[in-house]
Design a protein around this motif. Structure first.
Motif, mmCIF file in Angstrom:
data_model
loop_
_atom_site.group_PDB
_atom_site.id
_atom_site.type_symbol
_atom_site.label_atom_id
_atom_site.label_comp_id
_atom_site.label_asym_id
_atom_site.label_seq_id
_atom_site.Cartn_x
_atom_site.Cartn_y
_atom_site.Cartn_z
ATOM 1 N N GLU A 65 -97.010 26.108 -13.963
ATOM 2 C CA GLU A 65 -97.214 27.255 -14.832
ATOM 3 C C GLU A 65 -98.516 27.117 -15.610
ATOM 4 O O GLU A 65 -99.224 28.086 -15.862
ATOM 5 N N GLU A 110 -103.304 26.817 -12.226
ATOM 6 C CA GLU A 110 -103.041 27.408 -10.917
ATOM 7 C C GLU A 110 -103.147 26.350 -9.838
ATOM 8 O O GLU A 110 -104.184 26.180 -9.205
ATOM 9 N N LYS A 130 -86.008 22.669 -14.247
ATOM 10 C CA LYS A 130 -86.915 22.423 -15.364
ATOM 11 C C LYS A 130 -87.918 23.572 -15.536
ATOM 12 O O LYS A 130 -88.340 24.179 -14.557
ATOM 13 N N ILE A 175 -93.691 27.839 -11.407
ATOM 14 C CA ILE A 175 -93.576 29.210 -10.906
ATOM 15 C C ILE A 175 -93.194 29.131 -9.432
ATOM 16 O O ILE A 175 -93.840 28.410 -8.650
ATOM 17 N N VAL A 230 -80.311 25.700 -16.357
ATOM 18 C CA VAL A 230 -80.246 24.252 -16.133
ATOM 19 C C VAL A 230 -78.817 23.729 -16.291
ATOM 20 O O VAL A 230 -78.305 23.013 -15.432
ATOM 21 N N PHE A 275 -83.129 10.493 -13.481
ATOM 22 C CA PHE A 275 -84.547 10.652 -13.773
ATOM 23 C C PHE A 275 -85.374 9.433 -13.343
ATOM 24 O O PHE A 275 -84.925 8.294 -13.485
ATOM 25 N N ILE A 305 -85.070 9.657 -20.350
ATOM 26 C CA ILE A 305 -85.602 10.079 -21.648
ATOM 27 C C ILE A 305 -84.841 9.402 -22.794
ATOM 28 O O ILE A 305 -83.632 9.252 -22.743
ATOM 29 N N MET A 365 -103.146 33.822 -14.915
ATOM 30 C CA MET A 365 -102.844 33.507 -16.307
ATOM 31 C C MET A 365 -102.071 34.627 -16.982
ATOM 32 O O MET A 365 -101.385 34.417 -17.972
ATOM 33 N N ASP A 389 -99.576 36.212 -15.643
ATOM 34 C CA ASP A 389 -98.178 35.834 -15.383
ATOM 35 C C ASP A 389 -97.630 35.010 -16.525
ATOM 36 O O ASP A 389 -96.595 35.273 -17.090
ATOM 37 N N ASN A 390 -98.436 33.995 -16.806
ATOM 38 C CA ASN A 390 -98.105 33.034 -17.834
ATOM 39 C C ASN A 390 -97.813 33.743 -19.148
ATOM 40 O O ASN A 390 -96.811 33.510 -19.817
ATOM 41 N N VAL A 424 -94.540 35.606 -19.141
ATOM 42 C CA VAL A 424 -93.387 34.713 -19.281
ATOM 43 C C VAL A 424 -93.152 34.384 -20.749
ATOM 44 O O VAL A 424 -92.054 34.501 -21.268
ATOM 45 N N ARG A 425 -94.241 34.045 -21.425
ATOM 46 C CA ARG A 425 -94.135 33.725 -22.860
ATOM 47 C C ARG A 425 -93.547 34.901 -23.626
ATOM 48 O O ARG A 425 -92.701 34.747 -24.489
ATOM 49 N N GLU A 485 -89.503 18.832 -25.355
ATOM 50 C CA GLU A 485 -89.028 19.585 -24.188
ATOM 51 C C GLU A 485 -88.292 18.679 -23.199
ATOM 52 O O GLU A 485 -87.320 19.079 -22.579
ATOM 53 N N ASP A 486 -88.798 17.464 -23.039
ATOM 54 C CA ASP A 486 -88.173 16.544 -22.086
ATOM 55 C C ASP A 486 -86.781 16.134 -22.550
ATOM 56 O O ASP A 486 -85.867 15.994 -21.744
ATOM 57 N N PHE A 494 -84.542 19.086 -21.820
ATOM 58 C CA PHE A 494 -84.251 19.186 -20.389
ATOM 59 C C PHE A 494 -83.234 18.121 -19.968
ATOM 60 O O PHE A 494 -82.302 18.387 -19.211
#
Ligand SMILES: Nc1ncnc2c1ncn2[C@@H]1O[C@H](COP(=O)(O)OP(=O)(O)OP(=O)(O)O)[C@@H](O)[C@H]1O
Ligand SMILES: [Mg+2]
Lengths: 257, 506
Positions: free
Chosen positions: A15, A18, A55, A59, A77, A89, A93, B1, B3-4, B7-8, B453-454, B457
């Motif tokens: 994301e 590119e 996760k 894209i 998730v 993992f 974490i 970008m 797209d990005n 999404v936000r 974030e990790d 997740f």
């Protein structure tokens, strides 16, 4: 027999920039099968795992992923987890301040709730966890610590297997679970996995070493290069890689462009 | 970008819609339909006299109030905090409200209006002499405990409606009653200590409180007594457009010990309400006070409409040698929080601790911290502050550590951590350290981080939903402070942490 997991011509980009990482990957896994994936660093193995687990940060450019016949990419998730998808993992974490027991109980009961099952009470839960920890030779002291905090690399990996045994998933991704394990730990972990395997469970084992595959014997070995599976074989393929490296396959990756 | 960007955008919209539902998650937002008697609107000398008269106070108390009122008229509202405070019209609110049928204070709990009792039982605080507070969930049901006793003083708007376990405490020598009662029953103690920790004109809000405080709790633990149960006061604002001004005075005589808890809630209303409290703790030789607060005033809605303005002065005076105080606060409510529970470490070898969790979500603002004033020799202080900011909220830690010239070998340790959820909120740390003695040492550590974030997740891959995962991680972040709370409150506080962050992730 219906496929458990069916990945069809999947293409995935990051994301943030590119850059396509998975470049047209197809793979079907049936219940009870063990598939191993080997491939050079950076070929996209962990990315594939992360995408299957749901996760953020990727894209889906094209392709489909079905699990039990329904679109996996649509699920959140935690819904995927409740469907029975588990990912050990590559780098587990750390969560400071959150006790292992509390974490495990919250996870197990969340999944049970999502599946409409009753929550496990504290006594039954303790009995269950202690039994698994004993088999994996994980100490009580370790279980009292915050999740993965202060644990060695090998201890963290063992902890992942403990979580797997507790949560009883049907589809398990092991992302380099063997890396960083000493010989004894490797045997313990393999034993854990083998005891856990059954005709209804499937495994996707990512590894760099065929050593692990002596213990966890794969039905198929796939070679992944540059975001694609370029060769599929049996255990002999892993031995071949170990002897000669990936040089025979790098060209295959390029030809497919 | 692009797209990005889209999404936000989608994520932000989702966040907004979840945040919108947060207003409904304040589960103490109900109001009690009860006939209420108000003092006339606004504030003047007559109102001060009226409050004093309603409480049947002796003349010395009225004089004290009037002195405070005259000082207050000359003071200006402080503006140094990192808070945007809408102008408060002090003449457009009520300073006294009491349930009409509380004119005669009930002699026992049996005489209290059932509607009031019901209010407290709905809040999980039944005013009966049962063994523990309701709402406490057993962590390990297989180890069923008897449950410790907790005595409760219940303050509803401007008056105390009842105090439990009074007799049992009395037989241990402990005085636990409303301050209005103490002024009449124990004037010598009150005269000696009231205003001795927080002087009348200490600051604008404390001075206002000195003039118009209507009730609050009073505790005296005599020499050598370890208070046989937890004491607690439960503050409830119910009346509309009314300020609550309560005053608490706790005295721990030599070699005594007490653990005291304070809880606060208010109905969900559109207009803001003022709460300006003063708490004074006096700790003599070898005595110890643990003071814990779970502050859950109505925080206002997601657009910042309504909510309590919470301006509180809390101070502990460690007068005695080896005296000890521990402030623990969990601040999740209020639209505005302005609060710095402090320790004056006068006695040699005295120690002060401050453990704080401050959570701000949506449009909430908090400027909170502590002051550690080291005066005696070998004094120790410890500050552990955990600030969590979500939504568009602003959260400031403000602290002062001052080690005086005579304070030999004194030590301070400060740990100040901020956690941000989302990118529209703010966290600020404003530490002042003044060390005037070369043998003293002050250490300060500070961190600011985002919810990882990790970590999220990882939790979610194990099947834990996003909000539960955030609550789990935040509770882990706050662990050190939660552990400092008495067991009864720790469980409640953990749940409160989760509830106050609902809707903060999208
Ligand atoms: N978040 C990210 N940002 C930038 N690049 C990334 C990100 N995630 C993955 N990549 C890149 O994608 C490629 C594939 O990474 P991935 O981790 O999937 O490889 P791998 O096959 O698991 O490698 P290894 O064997 O070293 O574990 C690498 O080039 C990596 O740098
Ligand atoms: Mg990898």
């Amino acid at each position: 027999m219906a496929n458990m997991l069916n990945i069809d011509d999947l293409k995935v980009s990051l994301e943030e920039e590119e850059k396509q990482i998975i470049k047209g990957l197809s793979l079907s896994i049936n219940p009870g099968e063990v598939h191993a994936i080997m491939g050079p660093n950076g070929s996209g193995k962990s990315t594939l795992s992360s995408v299957l687990a749901g996760k953020d940060g990727y894209i889906i450019d094209s392709g489909t992923v079905n699990f039990d016949g329904s679109d996996l990419l649509e699920a959140e998730v935690e819904e995927r987890a409740a469907l029975g998808i588990f990912m050990a993992f590559q780098y587990p974490i750390e969560i400071p301040g959150v006790g292992n027991m509390n974490f495990l109980r919250t996870a197990l009961n969340s999944q049970r709730k999502t599946r409409g099952q009753e929550e496990l009470n504290a006594a039954d839960f303790l009995k269950l966890v202690r039994g698994i920890a004993k088999d994996l030779e994980i100490s009580d002291e370790m279980m009292k610590r915050p999740v993965n905090v202060g644990a060695s690399g090998g201890e963290k990996k063992r902890n992942e297997i403990l979580q797997m045994c507790l949560l009883e998933p049907r589809f398990v991704i092991l992302d380099e679970t063997d890396s960083g394990l000493d010989v004894d730990a490797m045997k313990l972990v393999s034993k854990g996995v083998n005891n856990f395997s059954s005709s209804s469970r499937s495994f996707l084992v990512i590894t760099h070493y065929q050593r692990l595959l002596n213990y966890i014997v794969p039905d198929f070995v796939h070679i992944m290069v540059d975001g694609r599976i370029v060769k599929t074989g049996d255990k002999a393929l892993a031995l071949h890689v170990e002897e000669t490296g990936y040089k025979d396959f790098l060209q295959l990756g390029k030809e497919k462009h | 970008m692009t797209d990005n960007y889209e999404v936000r955008d989608v994520i932000d919209k989702e966040t907004l819609s979840t945040v919108k539902s947060v207003g409904d998650t304040y589960k103490y937002g109900f109001s009690t339909d009860i006939e209420t008697e108000y003092a006339p609107l606004g504030l003047n000398e007559d109102i001060v006299k009226l409050i004093s008269k309603k409480n049947n106070e002796p003349k010395w108390m009225l004089d004290w109030r009037l002195k405070a009122f005259n000082r207050w008229k000359k003071l200006k509202q402080p503006d140094w905090a990192l808070l945007e405070i809408p102008e408060i019209n002090f003449q457009n609110q009520y300073y006294y409200a009491r349930p009409a049928n509380m004119k005669e204070k009930p002699k026992s709990l049996d005489e209290v209006d059932p509607k009031l009792l019901e209010t407290y039982s709905k809040l999980g605080i039944p005013l009966t002499e049962q063994k523990k507070l309701a709402g406490v969930i057993e962590e390990k049901p297989e180890e069923k405990s008897e449950g410790r006793k907790v005595a409760v003083d219940a303050v509803f708007d401007s008056v105390s409606v009842g105090t439990t376990f009074k007799e049992e405490l009395k037989s241990a020598g402990v005085i636990f009653c409303s301050i209005s009662e103490a002024i009449k029953e124990y004037p010598d103690l009150v005269k000696k200590y009231l205003g001795s920790v927080v002087p009348i004109s200490d600051n604008f809000f404390a001075c206002l409180n000195a003039a118009v405080f209507s009730d609050g709790s009073f505790v005296y633990i005599p020499e050598g007594v370890r208070c046989p149960m937890e004491l607690s006061t439960y503050f409830r604002i119910n009346a509309e457009n009314t300020g609550q001004f309560e005053r608490t005075l706790i005295i721990a005589d030599e070699k005594s010990y007490v653990s005291y808890l304070e809880g606060c809630t208010a109905p969900q209303r559109d207009e803001s309400q003022l709460h300006a409290a003063v708490v004074e703790l006096v700790i003599l030789d070898d005595a110890e006070i643990k003071y814990s607060t779970v502050q859950n005033w109505f925080p206002g809605d997601e657009n910042g409409v309504g909510g309590i303005y919470n301006f509180v002065t809390k101070r502990a005076d460690c007068r005695g040698r080896n005296s000890k105080v521990m402030w623990t606060q969990v601040e999740t409510g209020s639209a505005i929080t302005w609060k710095y529970p402090s320790c004056v470490l006068k006695g040699d070898n005295s120690s002060g601790e401050f453990y704080s969790i401050a959570i701000t979500n949506n449009m909430q603002q908090a400027d909170t911290g502590t002051k550690m004033i080291h005066l005696g020799k070998n004094t120790n202080s410890r500050i552990v502050s955990k600030g969590i900011s979500a939504g568009k909220a602003q959260n400031t830690y403000r602290g002062l550590v001052q080690i005086g010239g005579r304070s030999q070998n004194s030590r301070n340790f400060t740990q100040c951590d901020s956690l941000l959820i989302g990118n529209k909120c703010g966290a600020h740390t404003v530490p002042y350290i003044e060390v005037n003695n070369s043998s003293a040492r002050a250490e300060h550590e500070a961190t600011t981080s985002k919810v990882d974030e990790d970590q999220l997740f990882y939790c979610m891959q194990r099947g834990i939903g996003e909000e539960d995962a955030v609550a789990l991680i935040v509770n882990g972040f706050c662990k050190e402070v939660l552990q400092a709370l008495p067991m009864e409150f720790a469980m409640e506080a953990q749940k409160l942490v989760a509830i106050s962050l609902e809707g903060s992730v999208g």
